[in-house]
Write a protein that holds these residues in place. Structure first.
Motif, PDB file in Angstrom:
ATOM      1  N   THR A  63      32.883 -18.829 -18.011  1.00  0.00           N
ATOM      2  CA  THR A  63      32.126 -19.629 -18.970  1.00  0.00           C
ATOM      3  C   THR A  63      30.632 -19.570 -18.668  1.00  0.00           C
ATOM      4  OG1 THR A  63      33.993 -21.155 -19.251  1.00  0.00           O
ATOM      5  CG2 THR A  63      31.820 -21.944 -19.920  1.00  0.00           C
ATOM      6  N   ALA A  66      28.947 -16.366 -19.709  1.00  0.00           N
ATOM      7  CA  ALA A  66      28.997 -16.150 -21.165  1.00  0.00           C
ATOM      8  C   ALA A  66      28.054 -17.088 -21.914  1.00  0.00           C
ATOM      9  CB  ALA A  66      30.422 -16.344 -21.672  1.00  0.00           C
ATOM     10  N   GLN A  67      27.146 -17.768 -21.226  1.00  0.00           N
ATOM     11  CA  GLN A  67      26.227 -18.683 -21.889  1.00  0.00           C
ATOM     12  C   GLN A  67      25.295 -17.942 -22.856  1.00  0.00           C
ATOM     13  OE1 GLN A  67      25.807 -22.404 -21.439  1.00  0.00           O
ATOM     14  NE2 GLN A  67      27.924 -21.745 -21.104  1.00  0.00           N
ATOM     15  N   ASP A  68      24.975 -18.597 -23.960  1.00  0.00           N
ATOM     16  CA  ASP A  68      24.079 -18.009 -24.949  1.00  0.00           C
ATOM     17  C   ASP A  68      22.655 -17.874 -24.408  1.00  0.00           C
ATOM     18  OD1 ASP A  68      26.115 -17.860 -26.780  1.00  0.00           O
ATOM     19  OD2 ASP A  68      25.636 -19.769 -27.737  1.00  0.00           O
ATOM     20  N   SER A 135      30.179 -25.783 -23.070  1.00  0.00           N
ATOM     21  CA  SER A 135      30.101 -25.007 -24.302  1.00  0.00           C
ATOM     22  C   SER A 135      29.186 -23.813 -24.061  1.00  0.00           C
ATOM     23  CB  SER A 135      29.547 -25.873 -25.442  1.00  0.00           C
ATOM     24  OG  SER A 135      30.346 -27.009 -25.644  1.00  0.00           O
ATOM     25  N   ARG A 136      29.162 -22.868 -24.998  1.00  0.00           N
ATOM     26  CA  ARG A 136      28.340 -21.673 -24.815  1.00  0.00           C
ATOM     27  C   ARG A 136      26.838 -21.992 -24.824  1.00  0.00           C
ATOM     28  NH1 ARG A 136      30.704 -16.624 -25.441  1.00  0.00           N
ATOM     29  NH2 ARG A 136      28.672 -15.776 -26.075  1.00  0.00           N
ATOM     30  N   ASP A 137      26.448 -23.118 -25.439  1.00  0.00           N
ATOM     31  CA  ASP A 137      25.028 -23.456 -25.524  1.00  0.00           C
ATOM     32  C   ASP A 137      24.607 -24.538 -24.538  1.00  0.00           C
ATOM     33  OD1 ASP A 137      26.369 -25.568 -26.640  1.00  0.00           O
ATOM     34  OD2 ASP A 137      25.269 -25.586 -28.532  1.00  0.00           O
TER      35      ASP A 137
END
Length: 378
Positions: A63, A66-68, A135-137
């Motif tokens: 995770t 994979a962060q934006d 979350s990704r953001d």
């Protein structure tokens, strides 16, 4: 004398839990709203202290990578504190040059975090737990306020969904209450501290974490010690776990109370309003009075008995107290969770307040918690 005891024991908890956030809510419009632009790409080090987190660590690492948000550089440092399961082996399954794994003997969370920071190189330190979900953001939102040089630390928002049938309903509602409190603290510029589930700190502000303190409080208060602000970022969310079992909830509240009071002793300079102004008042209200408030409940009850014949208000209030305790005890005894949710919420409050009271007694006796075990909080 009985009336004085009654009103002092009533008004102090009411101020700590309700009056203080309401006061900040009234003051908030007097403070300008702060807007935070996007920070320039930063050099970020994410530090995770882990003990027996084989179930979660692989997913957590995937995770994070994979962060934006695209930092200038990013490194992820996992430090295992004497894990006896496959935490280290599971971490090595995630192949990425940005990940470093440090396998240490058991020494406690504070020393583990200090070792991770010593290995890091980033200008911004991000601390998170192995078992919460991003979350990704999440990272981008968390770091945005650091575009302001007056901001020293950033705090994320912990969400606890009610997944069980026990006392986790109290954990979830408590997080909603804390979210409200932190929003008004943030607006008035006196955000007190951050949760260890998600916090960021400028590296130059970091001080080695002493043993036996609550690490999240100590790390985040490195900012106000240096006269920098802590900023609450509700958009930077992590999902964590509530605790359904009463015994685990009780033990957790003991440990948090002992560590919290030890932390305040370490940060006693922040309690001086002449030096730190509104922040000191917020810290005293949010962290000190609140931790002392539960021990006032017994003298409140006893003085209420003494005042039974003085006025009808005291009779109604005593009946309300006894009814509240009866509902809480019924909620504790309802192991099949057949009673409505208010019974479980009352049980959560009773267990929490009892654990805080015992924790205060343990602190005064000199008892400290040097080891940690994340499984105790699940």
């Amino acid at each position: 004398m009985a009336e004085f005891i009654f009103w002092m024991c009533l008004l102090l908890p009411v101020y700590a839990y309700l009056g203080y956030p309401l006061l900040l809510t009234l003051l908030a419009p007097l403070f300008p709203a702060r807007q935070h632009g996007l920070a320039a790409p930063l050099n970020v080090s994410i530090v995770i202290a882990a003990h027996n987190e084989a179930r979660h660590i692989e997913h957590k690492l995937r995770t994070l990578i994979a962060q934006d948000y695209q930092p200038a550089t990013m490194e992820i440092i996992l430090v295992s504190d004497g894990s006896t399961d496959d935490t280290v082996a599971c971490a090595h399954k995630v192949i990425d040059s940005r990940i470093s794994v440090l396998d240490l003997p058991r020494q406690g969370k504070a020393a583990t975090l200090n070792a991770g920071v010593a290995l890091s190189t980033g200008d911004i330190l991000v601390f998170t737990d192995a078992d919460n979900q991003w979350s990704r953001d999440t990272l981008g939102h968390l770091l945005a306020p650091l575009a302001d040089p007056k901001v020293g630390a950033c705090a994320g928002h912990m969400v606890i969904p009610v997944t069980g049938g026990g006392l986790s309903i109290g954990d979830s509602l408590y997080r909603h209450y804390e979210g409200w409190l932190r929003r008004v603290e943030n607006r008035t510029g006196c955000m007190v501290s951050a949760d260890g589930a998600l916090l960021a700190l400028r590296r130059e502000l970091f001080q080695n974490v002493p043993a036996e303190v609550n690490d999240d409080f100590f790390i985040s208060t490195c900012a106000p010690v240096a006269f920098k602000r802590i900023v609450y970022v509700p958009e930077a969310q992590v999902i964590d776990h509530g605790v359904d079992e009463a015994d685990k909830q009780f033990r957790r509240r003991q440990r948090v109370t002992v560590g919290g009071l030890q932390s305040l002793a370490q940060r006693s300079e922040l309690l001086n309003p002449l030096k730190h102004g509104l922040y000191s008042i917020a810290l005293i209200s949010h962290k000190l009075i609140r931790r002392l408030a539960p021990i006032l409940l017994l003298p409140l009850l006893l003085s209420n008995f003494w005042l039974w014949n003085e006025h009808g208000f005291y009779q109604l209030f005593l009946v309300a107290q006894l009814l509240g305790y009866a509902v809480a005890i019924a909620g504790l005894l309802d192991v099949q969770h057949r009673l409505p949710k208010p019974f479980r919420l009352a049980a959560f409050l009773l267990v929490t307040l009892a654990g805080m009271s015992i924790g205060l007694w343990q602190f005064l006796r000199g008892q400290r918690y040097s080891q940690w075990n994340p499984e105790q909080n699940r």
